[in-house]
Write an enzyme that holds these catalytic residues in place. Structure first.
Site, PDB file in Angstrom:
ATOM      1  N   GLY B  55      36.506  35.444  49.157  1.00  0.00           N
ATOM      2  CA  GLY B  55      37.962  35.820  49.384  1.00  0.00           C
ATOM      3  C   GLY B  55      38.362  34.098  49.951  1.00  0.00           C
ATOM      4  CB  THR B  56      39.861  31.674  48.068  1.00  0.00           C
ATOM      5  OG1 THR B  56      40.860  32.691  47.788  1.00  0.00           O
ATOM      6  CG2 THR B  56      38.942  31.504  47.496  1.00  0.00           C
ATOM      7  CB  THR B  57      43.977  29.826  50.748  1.00  0.00           C
ATOM      8  OG1 THR B  57      42.684  29.665  49.360  1.00  0.00           O
ATOM      9  CG2 THR B  57      44.713  28.445  51.486  1.00  0.00           C
ATOM     10  CB  ALA B 224      39.684  31.371  43.886  1.00  0.00           C
TER      11      ALA B 224
END
Lengths: 221, 272
Positions: B55-57, B224
């Site tokens: 998972g990403t931001t 992503a």
């Protein structure tokens, strides 16, 4: 990668799908077991009844999956002896997640979908990655045909996200008969385009009156 | 290398008398390790094969009224979107929250473990643990597993006796106290918007909107990142979820479609 002393995984293919409804849960998987381009058997069940209201379907490396299922079944038996009741589906979901994470550095090559009824009798489906990250969802597909199946399920069953604020109403889910029909359709499509999916479809339906099993033939090519 | 598994002892077995049932199921849980010559190579190949959900931001910043923490909700397994609805802001206790970035299973497991340790601290010391202490507990645990392939980039945010505190903790063993962080593959895009609009004395509404905009821009440019932009506020009374907006709708709000009048209209040819 080929089997060797340092690499002990194989992918046996297959697809697993689960759909949760207001008072039922449908868990389905095909019954083909393959290695590479060969089919080893057309009659291998990927579905395991872990508890009275809890069913696990797994695709990936069936050797690891067999070990995982035995591990969970044994832990469930100990739980029943200690607590004098069956494990609920959400409890089993957390147990599975922890079991997978404790092999974080030597993972179970298993892509799992856990389906069942929660304590209120509502259908629940939990979807996992191989190291134990899990989420409760309304429907899920895992395995070699999952990328073919998920877009169809998203198209038909997608509901507003539970993260939205203010919360939005979820769309009324399907009836049990419609969900079973959808699963059959979805597997028929996946079988056309995924070489590892086919032969026979095993469908397990859990609802308040118990567990029911159906077998449908799929293409054998 | 001896691993520090003290973090796992909190759920060790309590049946000391049942000697005949000693065995795998009663022993405290520990990590299975593969017996192979090249551990690092094995880990690299296993992670590539298994593609755990990542998972990403995420972002967080301190301002006059406390801390704003925001994240999106997409996890990807390789190039496949595993989920658009994952919770990346996890509640450790009513006054402390943490973000999830990197491996989803890694973050959720160790955050749950941290939550248990924080609760044990409270029971042993009759007071709440500080954010500095909680982040230190997490760092010490992660340092034992340094180099083994865990992927965790997390921020621990909370209000304690020292006021609002924000710590960045990662799986390399790093721990930084700071006032503005963004973590994940979409973080460069989020930093750009965040740094541009940040002021210490913003009101809460403006701060939340800045965080939402930063997450939206990260989801716009980073493949992503996506799904729902979630914003939390942490104040002296604890955390509160402020908003959850689908980024598709945020796009229409920030950049509404403009009707362009056609230059030439196609006319239907009359049948001959």
């Amino acid at each position: 990668m080929a089997l060797s002393r340092d690499w002990m995984y194989e992918n046996n293919g297959g697809t697993c799908v689960a759909i949760a409804g207001a008072d039922y849960c449908v868990v389905a998987a095909d019954t083909r077991l393959s290695i590479g381009y060969s089919i080893y058997t057309r009659d291998y069940s990927k579905i395991c009844n872990l508890a009275e209201k809890c069913v696990l379907a797994s695709s990936g490396f069936q050797g690891d999956i067999k070990a995982l299922q035995k591990n969970l079944a044994a832990r469930h038996l100990i739980y029943q002896h200690q607590h004098n009741k069956q494990m609920s589906c959400p409890a089993m979901a957390q147990l599975l997640s922890n079991t997978l994470y404790f092999k974080r550095f030597f993972p179970y090559y298993a892509f799992n979908v856990l389906g069942g009824l929660d304590n209120e009798g509502k259908g629940c489906v939990f979807t996992y990655d191989a190291v134990g990250s899990y989420e409760r969802v309304g429907y899920s597909a895992q395995g070699s045909g999952s990328t073919l199946v998920m877009p169809i399920l998203d198209n038909q069953l997608k509901t507003p996200s539970p993260l939205l604020l203010p919360a939005r109403d979820a769309v009324t889910p399907l009836s049990e008969a419609d969900a079973v029909d959808m699963v059959k359709d979805v597997f028929a499509s996946a079988t056309e385009r995924d070489i590892y999916t086919g032969d026979k479809l095993e469908i397990v339906i859990l609802n308040a009156s118990g567990v029911r099993r159906e077998f449908i033939d799929l293409r054998k090519d | 290398m001896k691993l520090d598994t003290t973090g796992l002892e909190s759920f060790a077995s309590f049946h000391g008398e049942m000697d005949d049932l000693h065995g795998e199921f009663w022993a405290p849980p520990s990590f299975d390790l593969p017996v192979c010559a090249d551990f690092d190579g094995f880990q690299k190949n296993a992670i590539q094969m298994v593609k755990p959900a990542k998972g990403t931001t995420t972002l967080a910043f301190v301002f006059k009224e406390g801390i704003i923490v925001a994240a999106e909700s997409r996890t990807s397994m390789g190039g496949y979107v595993a989920s658009q609805n994952v919770k990346k802001i996890v509640e450790i206790n009513p006054y402390m929250i943490a973000t999830v970035a990197g491996g989803a299973a890694d973050c959720i497991f160790w955050h749950r473990n941290l939550g248990m340790k924080c609760r044990l601290y409270e029971l042993e010391n009759k007071r709440r643990i500080s954010v500095a202490g909680a982040s230190k507990l997490l760092t010490n645990m992660l340092y034992s597993y340094r180099g083994m392939g865990l992927s965790i980039g997390t921020m621990v945010a909370g209000c304690d006796e020292m006021g609002p505190s924000l710590y960045y903790v990662d799986s390399e063993g790093g721990r930084l106290k700071g006032s503005r962080f963004s973590v994940g593959s979409g973080s460069p895009y989020a930093y750009a918007v965040l740094d541009n609009g940040y002021r210490y004395d913003m009101p809460t509404g403006e701060a939340a909107e800045l965080a939402r905009r930063a997450i939206y821009h990260a989801t716009f440019r980073d493949g992503a990142s996506g799904g729902v932009a979630v914003v939390y506020h942490v104040g002296p009374d604890g955390w509160k979820k402020i908003s959850g907006d689908d980024v598709r709708e945020l796009h229409d709000k920030y950049y509404p479609a403009v009707q362009v009048p056609p230059e030439q209209e196609m006319m239907q040819v009359p049948p001959v």
